[in-house]
Structure formats: C-alpha cells, structure tokens
Design an enzyme around this catalytic site. Structure first.
Site, mmCIF file in Angstrom:
data_model
loop_
_atom_site.group_PDB
_atom_site.id
_atom_site.type_symbol
_atom_site.label_atom_id
_atom_site.label_comp_id
_atom_site.label_asym_id
_atom_site.label_seq_id
_atom_site.Cartn_x
_atom_site.Cartn_y
_atom_site.Cartn_z
ATOM 1 N N LYS A 19 -4.079 -10.152 -7.052
ATOM 2 C CA LYS A 19 -5.377 -10.496 -6.465
ATOM 3 C C LYS A 19 -6.467 -9.501 -6.891
ATOM 4 O O LYS A 19 -6.185 -8.334 -7.168
ATOM 5 C CB LYS A 19 -5.269 -10.600 -4.942
ATOM 6 C CG LYS A 19 -5.257 -9.286 -4.235
ATOM 7 C CD LYS A 19 -5.502 -9.407 -2.738
ATOM 8 C CE LYS A 19 -5.547 -7.975 -2.220
ATOM 9 N NZ LYS A 19 -5.746 -7.776 -0.838
ATOM 10 N N LYS B 25 0.821 -1.208 0.000
ATOM 11 C CA LYS B 25 0.000 0.000 0.000
ATOM 12 C C LYS B 25 0.851 1.251 0.000
ATOM 13 O O LYS B 25 0.495 2.240 -0.632
ATOM 14 C CB LYS B 25 -0.968 0.014 1.193
ATOM 15 C CG LYS B 25 -2.179 -0.869 0.966
ATOM 16 C CD LYS B 25 -3.333 -0.493 1.863
ATOM 17 C CE LYS B 25 -4.539 -1.395 1.614
ATOM 18 N NZ LYS B 25 -5.541 -1.293 2.673
ATOM 19 N N LYS C 277 -11.183 -4.708 -4.537
ATOM 20 C CA LYS C 277 -12.391 -3.895 -4.714
ATOM 21 C C LYS C 277 -12.071 -2.453 -5.038
ATOM 22 O O LYS C 277 -12.935 -1.709 -5.476
ATOM 23 C CB LYS C 277 -13.288 -3.986 -3.477
ATOM 24 C CG LYS C 277 -12.652 -3.551 -2.170
ATOM 25 C CD LYS C 277 -13.692 -3.510 -1.071
ATOM 26 C CE LYS C 277 -13.272 -4.199 0.205
ATOM 27 N NZ LYS C 277 -12.074 -3.629 0.855
#
Ligand code: TYM
Length: 330
Positions: free
Chosen positions: A193, A111, A196
C-alpha cells in the site's frame, strides 16, 4: 445529526492514499454529519519523531485538511493531544482489551517488523487509543481506508464489551470505506500500500508535491511488461492502481476508466492520471499557502476545535468513570 470521527497520523507527508481513502470522503460527508477530524499526534509518537518537525507537521496537516476542503465552520478540527480525555479513556479501555486481541493486529505485526529497534508498548496499545478517539465522541461512522478495518472491529468489540459489562454507554461505530480507492498502492511496488512515511518518496504522491514532481513520479511508476490497459489487480497491479487513482478522483467506476483507455498505451495512461492528480491537488496547494499564511487564524480554529471537543469528550468520560465505580472529583 449522526456523528463522524476520523483521523490521520502526522507522520511523513500527507499522501494521495490518505486523500483518496479518507479525506476526500470526509469532505463529501461533512455536511450530512456532525464531524470531528483529528490530527492524531499522540499516535504519531509510537514511532520516533523529531520534536520541531512534529510540531510543524501537526499544524501543516491541520492546514491540509482545510486546504483539501474540510470546512472549519462545519466540522471540528482537533489536535488529539489538545483533548486529554482521549488518553484517559484509552487507559480505561485498555483494561478491557486483551493481549491476545492486540497481538492479532496486523498493523502491529507489520510495524514491529519494520521498527525492530523500537517495539514500544504504545505501538502495541495503539488500537486502544484509536478506539478511545472514536468512542469518546459517540461516533456513528468512521470513514477510513481498508487498512483500518481491523482496528475498527476492535473498537466495536470493546464498545460492546463495555456496554454489556456496565450498561449501554457507547455507540457501536460503523466503518465507511470508499467503493473505489480504499487501498491505493505504492507507485514503485504496487503490491504494497501507498504509505506517507515510505522511505522511498517515489512510492507516494504527497498532497503538497509540485506538478513537476507528480508528473515525474507517475512517469516512473511501475507497470508490467505487457501493453494492454485493463483492470486486473492480480496480474496487473501497477496498471490497476493507476486506473483506480483516476477513477477515484474523477468519481467514475474503474471499469469506465479502463474502457476509456482501451487501445491506448501505458504512456497515455500515466500522463493522463498525472493530469487528473495535478488538477485535483493544485487548488489544494494554493489554498494551503493561504491557510498557512494566516497562522493566527489556524491556531484559532484549533483552539475552538479543542474547546468544543473537550466538552464533548468529558461528557462521555465522566459517564464512564461513574459507571465503572470511580469517585467523582469534588
Ligand atoms: P493513517 O495515518 O495511517 O492513515 C490515515 C487514513 O488514510 C487511510 N489510508 C489509505 N487509504 C487508501 N489507500 C492507502 N494507501 C492508504 N493509506 C492510508 C487510512 O486508512 C486512514 O483512514 N490509525 C489511523 C489513525 C487514527 C484513526 C483514529 C482513524 C487514529 N485514531 C480514529 C480513524 C478513527 C492511522 O494510522 O491512519
């Protein structure tokens, strides 16, 4: 009943990966356990949010939990920020979590690489708040996707550290990861992966995507230049991901699904997987409209959830404060 705790961040759009990796298992486990399901709105603040959108999304996610099958009579559905004890326990646990441990978290590394302009301290201490979420309810089991494994190990370590330093206080939680579908991959980039909050919406299926959109996204899904349908994650990540999605939603072993497609073409695979996904999500979407139409009902569910959760959370937190030597408020 043993306790389950899990949560999803209200960022982006609730996606098929979240359903398969987490929500579906919550629904299946909810009657055997005493469950608390969080919309982790405080965690979502670690990336920039538009306030009005965040507010709507929190309600929308709670409604989607119900639409996907969480029974608000059986399970406690809570917005994390409605229970201030999470953040309070996180402070205490933060004083027992080492910089080195947090620096090793792969999600933080990922992140911070992706949000270089906003590497805030909340992003760094994110797993401490997650540990507090879990430990404050004395959870025995935490059903999550494979990407949360490292965070859960940290929560276990911190629980044991506290128990050793003071005395037995926290249950050490076990992880529950589904056999099939613990890591659903992005449709356009099947080696990463499904997320969302992916900037490319073709990479994920949203739980609220219309059937047309779902079919179009699967039609465009990246496969490979061969023609043979078989499960081989290393060499055929796209095809393997489609087989996994099918297997997870139809509750079959992946091998059985692969055998079903033997001799068929990629077009057949994509359209059949799309059918399975549409058949799963369409009823959720109908129910979602109903839940959202009764906003007062939804707010009441959340108010009831928060009230129950606060009482439980305070029980643990007051014990913790006492054990570490804080003076009880008169
Ligand atoms: P989040 O919001 O990223 O994801 C929510 C849940 O969905 C799972 N998941 C996936 N499973 C399979 N395939 C995928 N592609 C996929 N993407 C996401 C995640 O593993 C997760 O179970 N830190 C957590 C939220 C959290 C939490 C908690 C979870 C906060 N406190 C306490 C459990 C217990 C997170 O960011 O999940």
């Amino acid at each position: 009943k043993p306790v389950i705790l899990s949560g999803i961040q209200p960022s982006g759009q609730l996606a098929l990966g979240n359903y398969v990796g987490a929500l579906k298992n919550w629904v299946e486990l909810q009657h055997q356990y005493d469950c608390v399901f969080l919309v982790v709105d405080l965690h979502a603040l670690t990336v920039k949010q538009v306030p009005a959108e965040l507010r709507n999304r929190c309600l929308s996610f709670a409604a989607q939990y119900i639409a996907c099958g969480i029974d608000p009579e059986a399970s406690t559905i809570v917005l994390q920020s409605h229970v201030p004890q999470h953040a309070e326990l996180a402070w205490v646990l933060g004083t027992m979590t080492y910089m080195g441990e947090l620096s090793r978290m792969t999600q933080f590394k990922d992140k911070s690489a992706r949000h270089e302009d906003n590497i805030n301290s909340g992003l760094f201490t994110y797993p401490v708040l997650m540990a507090a979420d879990i430990l404050i309810y004395q959870a025995n089991l935490v059903p999550v996707g494979a990407d949360q494994k490292q965070h859960l190990e940290l929560a276990r370590d911190v629980a044991q550290r506290f128990n050793q330093r003071y005395s037995e206080t926290f249950v050490t939680p076990d992880i529950f990861v589904p056999k099939v579908g613990a890591r659903i991959m992005a449709l356009q980039e099947p080696t990463k992966k499904m997320s969302k909050s992916d900037p490319n919406p073709d990479n994920y299926i949203a739980v609220l995507d219309t059937p047309d959109v779902i079919r179009r996204k699967f039609k465009r899904a990246v496969t490979d230049s061969e023609t043979e349908i078989r499960y081989d994650v290393e060499n055929k990540p796209g095809v393997s991901n489609l087989l996994t999605i099918h297997a997870a939603l139809t509750n079959q072993p992946v091998e059985a699904v692969a055998a079903h497609f033997a001799g068929k073409g990629y077009g057949d695979l994509k359209s059949e997987v799309a059918d399975v996904v549409v058949a799963t999500l369409e009823p959720f979407q109908k129910r979602y409209q109903e839940v959202m139409a009764d906003k007062a009902g939804l707010e009441q569910i959340l108010a009831r959830g928060a009230e129950k959760a606060r009482a439980r959370a305070w029980k643990t937190l007051s014990k913790v404060y006492k054990k570490i030597g804080l003076v009880p408020a008169a």
